[in-house]
Motif scaffolding. Structure first.
Motif, PDB file in Angstrom:
ATOM      1  N   ASN A  11       0.776  -1.151  -0.018  1.00 27.57           N
ATOM      2  CA  ASN A  11       0.046  -0.039  -0.126  1.00 27.57           C
ATOM      3  C   ASN A  11       0.959   1.330  -0.159  1.00 27.57           C
ATOM      4  O   ASN A  11       1.761   1.363  -0.942  1.00 27.57           O
ATOM      5  CB  ASN A  11      -1.056   0.062   1.140  1.00 27.57           C
ATOM      6  CG  ASN A  11      -1.728  -1.363   1.304  1.00 27.57           C
ATOM      7  OD1 ASN A  11      -1.683  -2.035   2.230  1.00 27.57           O
ATOM      8  ND2 ASN A  11      -2.448  -1.566   0.283  1.00 27.57           N
ATOM      9  N   ASP A  12       0.797   2.305   0.974  1.00 25.66           N
ATOM     10  CA  ASP A  12       1.563   3.213   1.056  1.00 25.66           C
ATOM     11  C   ASP A  12       2.752   2.964   1.661  1.00 25.66           C
ATOM     12  O   ASP A  12       3.616   4.016   1.715  1.00 25.66           O
ATOM     13  CB  ASP A  12       0.970   4.555   1.542  1.00 25.66           C
ATOM     14  CG  ASP A  12      -0.245   4.978   0.840  1.00 25.66           C
ATOM     15  OD1 ASP A  12      -0.238   4.894  -0.520  1.00 25.66           O
ATOM     16  OD2 ASP A  12      -1.358   5.384   1.394  1.00 25.66           O
ATOM     17  N   LEU A  13       3.223   1.989   2.427  1.00 29.08           N
ATOM     18  CA  LEU A  13       4.275   1.698   3.365  1.00 29.08           C
ATOM     19  C   LEU A  13       5.390   1.248   2.555  1.00 29.08           C
ATOM     20  O   LEU A  13       5.487   0.277   1.985  1.00 29.08           O
ATOM     21  CB  LEU A  13       3.891   0.839   4.423  1.00 29.08           C
ATOM     22  CG  LEU A  13       5.040   0.293   5.433  1.00 29.08           C
ATOM     23  CD1 LEU A  13       5.332   1.457   6.096  1.00 29.08           C
ATOM     24  CD2 LEU A  13       4.552  -0.603   6.324  1.00 29.08           C
ATOM     25  N   MET A  14       6.533   2.056   2.613  1.00 29.97           N
ATOM     26  CA  MET A  14       7.880   1.470   2.135  1.00 29.97           C
ATOM     27  C   MET A  14       8.428   0.480   3.272  1.00 29.97           C
ATOM     28  O   MET A  14       8.387   0.695   4.454  1.00 29.97           O
ATOM     29  CB  MET A  14       8.847   2.514   2.069  1.00 29.97           C
ATOM     30  CG  MET A  14      10.143   1.934   1.664  1.00 29.97           C
ATOM     31  SD  MET A  14      10.398   1.017   0.075  1.00 29.97           S
ATOM     32  CE  MET A  14       9.953   2.466  -1.195  1.00 29.97           C
ATOM     33  N   VAL A  15       8.652  -0.780   2.646  1.00 28.34           N
ATOM     34  CA  VAL A  15       9.279  -1.852   3.517  1.00 28.34           C
ATOM     35  C   VAL A  15      10.706  -2.089   2.969  1.00 28.34           C
ATOM     36  O   VAL A  15      11.025  -2.274   1.872  1.00 28.34           O
ATOM     37  CB  VAL A  15       8.558  -3.180   3.497  1.00 28.34           C
ATOM     38  CG1 VAL A  15       9.010  -4.066   4.537  1.00 28.34           C
ATOM     39  CG2 VAL A  15       7.103  -2.728   3.975  1.00 28.34           C
ATOM     40  N   GLN A  16      11.868  -2.054   4.078  1.00 28.03           N
ATOM     41  CA  GLN A  16      13.154  -2.393   3.619  1.00 28.03           C
ATOM     42  C   GLN A  16      13.937  -3.582   4.632  1.00 28.03           C
ATOM     43  O   GLN A  16      13.479  -3.401   5.768  1.00 28.03           O
ATOM     44  CB  GLN A  16      13.900  -1.309   3.713  1.00 28.03           C
ATOM     45  CG  GLN A  16      13.485  -0.081   2.771  1.00 28.03           C
ATOM     46  CD  GLN A  16      14.459   1.178   2.749  1.00 28.03           C
ATOM     47  OE1 GLN A  16      14.070   2.145   2.230  1.00 28.03           O
ATOM     48  NE2 GLN A  16      15.424   1.214   3.635  1.00 28.03           N
ATOM     49  N   ILE A  17      14.322  -4.467   4.004  1.00 28.56           N
ATOM     50  CA  ILE A  17      14.603  -5.751   4.717  1.00 28.56           C
ATOM     51  C   ILE A  17      16.126  -5.866   4.596  1.00 28.56           C
ATOM     52  O   ILE A  17      16.814  -5.767   3.472  1.00 28.56           O
ATOM     53  CB  ILE A  17      13.910  -6.972   4.193  1.00 28.56           C
ATOM     54  CG1 ILE A  17      12.347  -6.827   4.397  1.00 28.56           C
ATOM     55  CG2 ILE A  17      14.450  -8.231   5.061  1.00 28.56           C
ATOM     56  CD1 ILE A  17      11.625  -8.083   3.738  1.00 28.56           C
ATOM     57  N   TYR A  18      16.915  -6.207   5.418  1.00 27.96           N
ATOM     58  CA  TYR A  18      18.337  -6.126   5.563  1.00 27.96           C
ATOM     59  C   TYR A  18      18.758  -7.365   5.956  1.00 27.96           C
ATOM     60  O   TYR A  18      18.262  -8.373   6.697  1.00 27.96           O
ATOM     61  CB  TYR A  18      18.913  -5.021   6.638  1.00 27.96           C
ATOM     62  CG  TYR A  18      18.556  -3.617   5.983  1.00 27.96           C
ATOM     63  CD1 TYR A  18      19.456  -2.746   5.454  1.00 27.96           C
ATOM     64  CD2 TYR A  18      17.186  -3.140   6.449  1.00 27.96           C
ATOM     65  CE1 TYR A  18      19.067  -1.524   5.051  1.00 27.96           C
ATOM     66  CE2 TYR A  18      16.787  -1.686   6.149  1.00 27.96           C
ATOM     67  CZ  TYR A  18      17.489  -0.941   5.415  1.00 27.96           C
ATOM     68  OH  TYR A  18      17.416   0.376   4.889  1.00 27.96           O
ATOM     69  N   ASN A  19      20.145  -7.858   5.845  1.00 23.97           N
ATOM     70  CA  ASN A  19      20.757  -8.843   6.179  1.00 23.97           C
ATOM     71  C   ASN A  19      20.951  -9.129   7.547  1.00 23.97           C
ATOM     72  O   ASN A  19      20.945 -10.309   7.888  1.00 23.97           O
ATOM     73  CB  ASN A  19      22.014  -9.114   5.457  1.00 23.97           C
ATOM     74  CG  ASN A  19      21.929  -9.571   3.801  1.00 23.97           C
ATOM     75  OD1 ASN A  19      21.198 -10.173   3.600  1.00 23.97           O
ATOM     76  ND2 ASN A  19      22.902  -8.692   3.111  1.00 23.97           N
ATOM     77  N   PHE A 247      11.333  -1.044   8.675  1.00 23.17           N
ATOM     78  CA  PHE A 247      12.942  -1.389   8.623  1.00 23.17           C
ATOM     79  C   PHE A 247      12.744  -2.908   9.382  1.00 23.17           C
ATOM     80  O   PHE A 247      12.482  -2.822  10.633  1.00 23.17           O
ATOM     81  CB  PHE A 247      13.903  -0.468   9.336  1.00 23.17           C
ATOM     82  CG  PHE A 247      14.179   0.716   8.696  1.00 23.17           C
ATOM     83  CD1 PHE A 247      15.200   0.937   7.785  1.00 23.17           C
ATOM     84  CD2 PHE A 247      13.159   1.847   8.706  1.00 23.17           C
ATOM     85  CE1 PHE A 247      15.274   1.948   7.211  1.00 23.17           C
ATOM     86  CE2 PHE A 247      13.486   3.036   8.304  1.00 23.17           C
ATOM     87  CZ  PHE A 247      14.408   3.178   7.295  1.00 23.17           C
ATOM     88  N   LEU A 248      13.121  -3.917   8.626  1.00 29.15           N
ATOM     89  CA  LEU A 248      13.221  -5.386   9.173  1.00 29.15           C
ATOM     90  C   LEU A 248      14.459  -5.927   8.867  1.00 29.15           C
ATOM     91  O   LEU A 248      15.329  -5.260   7.945  1.00 29.15           O
ATOM     92  CB  LEU A 248      12.169  -6.120   8.349  1.00 29.15           C
ATOM     93  CG  LEU A 248      10.585  -5.683   8.461  1.00 29.15           C
ATOM     94  CD1 LEU A 248       9.941  -6.630   7.274  1.00 29.15           C
ATOM     95  CD2 LEU A 248      10.108  -5.565   9.637  1.00 29.15           C
ATOM     96  N   ASP A 249      14.756  -6.850   9.475  1.00 31.09           N
ATOM     97  CA  ASP A 249      16.068  -7.934   9.150  1.00 31.09           C
ATOM     98  C   ASP A 249      15.658  -9.020   8.641  1.00 31.09           C
ATOM     99  O   ASP A 249      14.351  -9.298   8.695  1.00 31.09           O
ATOM    100  CB  ASP A 249      17.055  -8.046  10.719  1.00 31.09           C
ATOM    101  CG  ASP A 249      16.215  -8.795  11.704  1.00 31.09           C
ATOM    102  OD1 ASP A 249      15.147  -9.091  11.484  1.00 31.09           O
ATOM    103  OD2 ASP A 249      16.866  -8.580  12.746  1.00 31.09           O
TER     104      ASP A 249
END
Length: 259
Positions: A11-19, A247-249
């Motif tokens: 939807n409108d949410l940016m999601v970023q996943i890191y190592n 922000f996720l790992d």
């Protein structure tokens, strides 16, 4: 800026996943630093809402270590506090932020919720008036294992709340999380009530950085991103906030990525 394993919009949410959580925290800190620099270039001051909890530790350390922010022009608030708890209590959010932030950066001002105020409803009004005195430039959030943001548990969350700050009863899942993460020895030691900024107040921030690392957040992240936006998972409201980034790992994003 560190490389992102995956990035996409829900939807409108940016999601970023890191190592790793460390990479996630470092990149979020660099984004926050750059944004605050931009705000302070255009304005005399900036205002931040800060969260507490384990999800914020590496991020706050990284942001402070980066430097480059004139903290003497920054006013700070926090999202929540237990009712009846003293500022020097080890589990107090005031104590957490005084030790990890205020003493290290010496901001222009840090407005704290007085958890042990003698008139709690008057304290809600006092803090509301302080919050409304200026726009909130940046809000830093975490997500609870029951989907709460601040202390807006599913049982008390209201996407259209008329209040900015309110008193709420904490649900058992939330209180147990405080035990599991080491802030209280037993469930009976966790206060049953708390002050919290409401969801509309949080969403009024011009920029939102939400950090949700660790495997224990994997199922609630999946629920937040896959199911409908509703109060059963209060954090799902972020999907309607174009100014927000999650922000996720790889651990917290694992259940969503595998589905």
């Amino acid at each position: 800026m560190l490389s992102v394993t995956k990035f996409f919009r829900i939807n409108d949410l940016m999601v970023q996943i890191y190592n790793s959580e460390s990479e996630m925290a470092q990149d979020a800190a660099e984004i926050a630093q750059k944004y605050l620099q931009e705000v302070l270039t255009s304005n005399d001051s900036a205002t931040i809402l800060l969260a507490t909890g384990n999800s914020q530790l590496k991020f706050l350390d990284a942001l402070i270590k980066l430097g480059g922010v004139d903290w003497s022009r920054v006013t700070m608030f926090h999202l929540d506090e237990y009712l009846g708890i003293a500022a020097n209590h080890a589990a107090s959010f005031r104590h957490y932020l005084q030790e990890r932030v205020e003493k290290k950066v010496q901001p222009k001002q840090f407005h704290y919720i007085e958890g042990d105020a003698l008139q709690p409803l008057a304290e809600c009004d006092r803090y509301t008036n302080l919050l409304k005195a200026q726009p909130i430039d940046l809000c830093c959030l975490g997500i609870g294992e029951n989907g709460h943001i601040a202390f807006n548990d599913p049982s008390v969350a209201n996407f259209h709340d008329s209040y900015s700050v309110k008193l709420v009863k904490l649900d058992t899942a939330n209180r147990q999380q405080q035990v599991n993460t080491g802030y209280f020895p037993h469930l009976e030691n966790v206060p049953q009530y708390a002050f919290t900024l409401t969801i509309p107040m949080i969403c009024s921030a011009k920029k939102i950085i939400c950090l949700a690392p660790e495997k224990r957040k994997a199922q609630v992240v999946k629920q937040m991103l896959q199911r409908s936006v509703n109060i059963n998972c209060p954090a799902s409201i972020l999907r309607q906030q174009p100014q927000a980034t999650l922000f996720l790992d790889v651990n917290s994003g694992s259940a969503f990525l595998e589905s």
